[in-house]
Design a protein around this motif. Structure first.
Motif, PDB file in Angstrom:
ATOM      1  N   VAL A 100     -16.684 -14.805   7.234  1.00 42.12           N
ATOM      2  CA  VAL A 100     -17.004 -13.720   6.297  1.00 42.12           C
ATOM      3  C   VAL A 100     -16.847 -12.371   6.985  1.00 42.12           C
ATOM      4  O   VAL A 100     -16.277 -11.432   6.419  1.00 42.12           O
ATOM      5  N   GLN A 101     -17.347 -12.256   8.213  1.00 45.46           N
ATOM      6  CA  GLN A 101     -17.235 -11.001   8.967  1.00 45.46           C
ATOM      7  C   GLN A 101     -15.776 -10.663   9.255  1.00 45.46           C
ATOM      8  O   GLN A 101     -15.356  -9.512   9.147  1.00 45.46           O
ATOM      9  N   LEU A 102     -14.985 -11.675   9.614  1.00 50.44           N
ATOM     10  CA  LEU A 102     -13.560 -11.464   9.881  1.00 50.44           C
ATOM     11  C   LEU A 102     -12.839 -10.976   8.630  1.00 50.44           C
ATOM     12  O   LEU A 102     -12.036 -10.041   8.685  1.00 50.44           O
ATOM     13  N   GLU A 103     -13.143 -11.576   7.481  1.00 52.24           N
ATOM     14  CA  GLU A 103     -12.515 -11.146   6.225  1.00 52.24           C
ATOM     15  C   GLU A 103     -12.936  -9.723   5.875  1.00 52.24           C
ATOM     16  O   GLU A 103     -12.118  -8.915   5.433  1.00 52.24           O
ATOM     17  N   LYS A 104     -14.214  -9.400   6.101  1.00 53.05           N
ATOM     18  CA  LYS A 104     -14.702  -8.041   5.832  1.00 53.05           C
ATOM     19  C   LYS A 104     -13.969  -7.028   6.710  1.00 53.05           C
ATOM     20  O   LYS A 104     -13.522  -5.979   6.232  1.00 53.05           O
ATOM     21  N   THR A 105     -13.824  -7.338   7.996  1.00 50.30           N
ATOM     22  CA  THR A 105     -13.124  -6.449   8.922  1.00 50.30           C
ATOM     23  C   THR A 105     -11.663  -6.295   8.511  1.00 50.30           C
ATOM     24  O   THR A 105     -11.125  -5.181   8.508  1.00 50.30           O
ATOM     25  N   ASN A 106     -11.019  -7.395   8.149  1.00 43.99           N
ATOM     26  CA  ASN A 106      -9.622  -7.350   7.706  1.00 43.99           C
ATOM     27  C   ASN A 106      -9.483  -6.465   6.470  1.00 43.99           C
ATOM     28  O   ASN A 106      -8.565  -5.641   6.388  1.00 43.99           O
ATOM     29  N   ASN A 107     -10.400  -6.593   5.519  1.00 48.28           N
ATOM     30  CA  ASN A 107     -10.362  -5.759   4.311  1.00 48.28           C
ATOM     31  C   ASN A 107     -10.537  -4.285   4.647  1.00 48.28           C
ATOM     32  O   ASN A 107      -9.903  -3.425   4.034  1.00 48.28           O
ATOM     33  N   GLN A 108     -11.383  -3.980   5.630  1.00 43.61           N
ATOM     34  CA  GLN A 108     -11.569  -2.593   6.047  1.00 43.61           C
ATOM     35  C   GLN A 108     -10.294  -2.037   6.683  1.00 43.61           C
ATOM     36  O   GLN A 108      -9.926  -0.885   6.421  1.00 43.61           O
ATOM     37  N   ILE A 109      -9.645  -2.848   7.494  1.00 43.72           N
ATOM     38  CA  ILE A 109      -8.380  -2.417   8.113  1.00 43.72           C
ATOM     39  C   ILE A 109      -7.345  -2.133   7.038  1.00 43.72           C
ATOM     40  O   ILE A 109      -6.683  -1.099   7.053  1.00 43.72           O
ATOM     41  N   VAL A 110      -7.193  -3.054   6.088  1.00 43.56           N
ATOM     42  CA  VAL A 110      -6.226  -2.876   4.996  1.00 43.56           C
ATOM     43  C   VAL A 110      -6.546  -1.607   4.224  1.00 43.56           C
ATOM     44  O   VAL A 110      -5.657  -0.795   3.933  1.00 43.56           O
ATOM     45  N   SER A 111      -7.815  -1.396   3.919  1.00 44.79           N
ATOM     46  CA  SER A 111      -8.228  -0.221   3.147  1.00 44.79           C
ATOM     47  C   SER A 111      -7.914   1.081   3.879  1.00 44.79           C
ATOM     48  O   SER A 111      -7.315   2.001   3.300  1.00 44.79           O
ATOM     49  N   GLU A 112      -8.291   1.180   5.139  1.00 43.51           N
ATOM     50  CA  GLU A 112      -8.082   2.420   5.890  1.00 43.51           C
ATOM     51  C   GLU A 112      -6.608   2.678   6.201  1.00 43.51           C
ATOM     52  O   GLU A 112      -6.119   3.791   6.058  1.00 43.51           O
ATOM     53  N   PHE A 113      -5.902   1.646   6.621  1.00 42.30           N
ATOM     54  CA  PHE A 113      -4.483   1.788   6.952  1.00 42.30           C
ATOM     55  C   PHE A 113      -3.699   2.158   5.695  1.00 42.30           C
ATOM     56  O   PHE A 113      -2.824   3.025   5.717  1.00 42.30           O
ATOM     57  N   SER A 114      -4.031   1.548   4.573  1.00 45.75           N
ATOM     58  CA  SER A 114      -3.283   1.828   3.346  1.00 45.75           C
ATOM     59  C   SER A 114      -3.502   3.254   2.858  1.00 45.75           C
ATOM     60  O   SER A 114      -2.619   3.848   2.249  1.00 45.75           O
ATOM     61  N   LYS A 115      -4.667   3.850   3.154  1.00 45.74           N
ATOM     62  CA  LYS A 115      -4.900   5.258   2.786  1.00 45.74           C
ATOM     63  C   LYS A 115      -3.877   6.160   3.471  1.00 45.74           C
ATOM     64  O   LYS A 115      -3.374   7.118   2.870  1.00 45.74           O
ATOM     65  N   THR A 116      -3.570   5.859   4.721  1.00 48.91           N
ATOM     66  CA  THR A 116      -2.564   6.642   5.441  1.00 48.91           C
ATOM     67  C   THR A 116      -1.203   6.471   4.794  1.00 48.91           C
ATOM     68  O   THR A 116      -0.465   7.436   4.592  1.00 48.91           O
ATOM     69  N   LEU A 117      -0.868   5.247   4.444  1.00 45.61           N
ATOM     70  CA  LEU A 117       0.451   4.975   3.863  1.00 45.61           C
ATOM     71  C   LEU A 117       0.608   5.599   2.483  1.00 45.61           C
ATOM     72  O   LEU A 117       1.721   5.946   2.082  1.00 45.61           O
ATOM     73  N   GLU A 118      -0.488   5.768   1.763  1.00 49.94           N
ATOM     74  CA  GLU A 118      -0.427   6.415   0.457  1.00 49.94           C
ATOM     75  C   GLU A 118       0.034   7.865   0.584  1.00 49.94           C
ATOM     76  O   GLU A 118       0.607   8.425  -0.346  1.00 49.94           O
ATOM     77  N   MET A 119      -0.189   8.479   1.755  1.00 49.49           N
ATOM     78  CA  MET A 119       0.280   9.855   1.973  1.00 49.49           C
ATOM     79  C   MET A 119       1.807   9.907   2.043  1.00 49.49           C
ATOM     80  O   MET A 119       2.392  10.973   1.945  1.00 49.49           O
ATOM     81  N   PHE A 120       2.448   8.756   2.211  1.00 51.84           N
ATOM     82  CA  PHE A 120       3.904   8.678   2.241  1.00 51.84           C
ATOM     83  C   PHE A 120       4.456   8.295   0.870  1.00 51.84           C
ATOM     84  O   PHE A 120       5.538   7.742   0.768  1.00 51.84           O
ATOM     85  N   SER A 121       3.692   8.551  -0.170  1.00 51.75           N
ATOM     86  CA  SER A 121       4.097   8.340  -1.565  1.00 51.75           C
ATOM     87  C   SER A 121       4.179   6.881  -1.975  1.00 51.75           C
ATOM     88  O   SER A 121       4.860   6.553  -2.943  1.00 51.75           O
ATOM     89  N   LEU A 122       3.515   6.006  -1.255  1.00 52.85           N
ATOM     90  CA  LEU A 122       3.373   4.640  -1.744  1.00 52.85           C
ATOM     91  C   LEU A 122       2.143   4.613  -2.635  1.00 52.85           C
ATOM     92  O   LEU A 122       1.161   5.306  -2.366  1.00 52.85           O
ATOM     93  N   ASN A 123       2.199   3.805  -3.714  1.00 54.21           N
ATOM     94  CA  ASN A 123       0.984   3.688  -4.507  1.00 54.21           C
ATOM     95  C   ASN A 123       0.021   2.740  -3.792  1.00 54.21           C
ATOM     96  O   ASN A 123       0.364   2.129  -2.770  1.00 54.21           O
ATOM     97  N   LYS A 124      -1.180   2.628  -4.296  1.00 55.79           N
ATOM     98  CA  LYS A 124      -2.225   1.868  -3.611  1.00 55.79           C
ATOM     99  C   LYS A 124      -1.825   0.409  -3.402  1.00 55.79           C
ATOM    100  O   LYS A 124      -2.006  -0.132  -2.306  1.00 55.79           O
ATOM    101  N   THR A 125      -1.271  -0.211  -4.418  1.00 58.66           N
ATOM    102  CA  THR A 125      -0.871  -1.617  -4.304  1.00 58.66           C
ATOM    103  C   THR A 125       0.232  -1.791  -3.274  1.00 58.66           C
ATOM    104  O   THR A 125       0.182  -2.710  -2.446  1.00 58.66           O
ATOM    105  N   GLU A 126       1.231  -0.913  -3.298  1.00 62.38           N
ATOM    106  CA  GLU A 126       2.327  -0.990  -2.322  1.00 62.38           C
ATOM    107  C   GLU A 126       1.805  -0.819  -0.903  1.00 62.38           C
ATOM    108  O   GLU A 126       2.199  -1.553   0.010  1.00 62.38           O
ATOM    109  N   ALA A 127       0.915   0.139  -0.712  1.00 62.19           N
ATOM    110  CA  ALA A 127       0.357   0.386   0.613  1.00 62.19           C
ATOM    111  C   ALA A 127      -0.462  -0.811   1.088  1.00 62.19           C
ATOM    112  O   ALA A 127      -0.320  -1.261   2.230  1.00 62.19           O
TER     113      ALA A 127
END
Length: 164
Positions: A8-35
């Motif tokens: 559960v902790q590993l999945e939570k950490t993975n979700n946090q990584i995906v969430s934070e990393f994807s915020k950066t990628l959204e600045m490159f004009s990717l939508n949330k799902t793509e990021a």
């Protein structure tokens, strides 16, 4: 063997990584799902099918299909082949900085070129304005075109000097 709490902790950490990393990628004009999809593919240790992507992100297969096509258009993911696997598999390309910056710079250049052409087209259609208004509008359009050309020069220099 990992306990349920560890999983559960590993999945939570993975979700946090995906969430934070994807915020950066959204600045490159990717939508949330793509990021989110790109980050998921990037972090995953093996190529994934659309069904695996759908399960990982909790989105529809249609959404995954659309997002993967967009990521392919940006040259950020590639379809790969594995012996014995009948479904299409996809993986993220690994050279992140260069890929994203090249895509970003090219998109800026395409957009700037389009805007310059559109502004020039507007300038050509000013015949029906009185001369005093036409002069002011022409001046403003010229300023806007100069601004866009300055940006175009900056991005062209970035591309030409291979900072990517």
């Amino acid at each position: 063997m990992a306990s349920e709490a560890d999983k559960v902790q590993l999945e939570k950490t993975n979700n946090q990584i995906v969430s934070e990393f994807s915020k950066t990628l959204e600045m490159f004009s990717l939508n949330k799902t793509e990021a989110q999809l790109f980050v998921t593919l990037y972090l995953h240790e093996a190529p994934m099918t659309l069904d695996q992507m759908k399960d990982a992100l909790g989105k529809s297969k249609t959404a995954m299909s659309y997002a993967i096509r967009r990521l392919q258009e940006f040259n950020l993911v590639e379809r790969v082949w594995q012996k014995g696997v009948r479904k299409d598999l996809y993986e993220a390309r690994q050279d992140l900085y260069k890929k994203f910056m090249k895509t970003y710079v090219n998109r800026w250049l395409e957009s700037l070129n389009l805007q310059i052409n559109n502004l020039a087209g507007i300038q050509e259609d000013l015949d029906h304005y009185p001369s005093d208004q036409k002069q002011l509008i022409t001046h403003k359009i010229h300023e806007a075109i100069s601004f866009h050309k300055s940006l175009e020069e900056v991005f062209s220099n970035i591309k030409k000097n291979d900072f990517l």
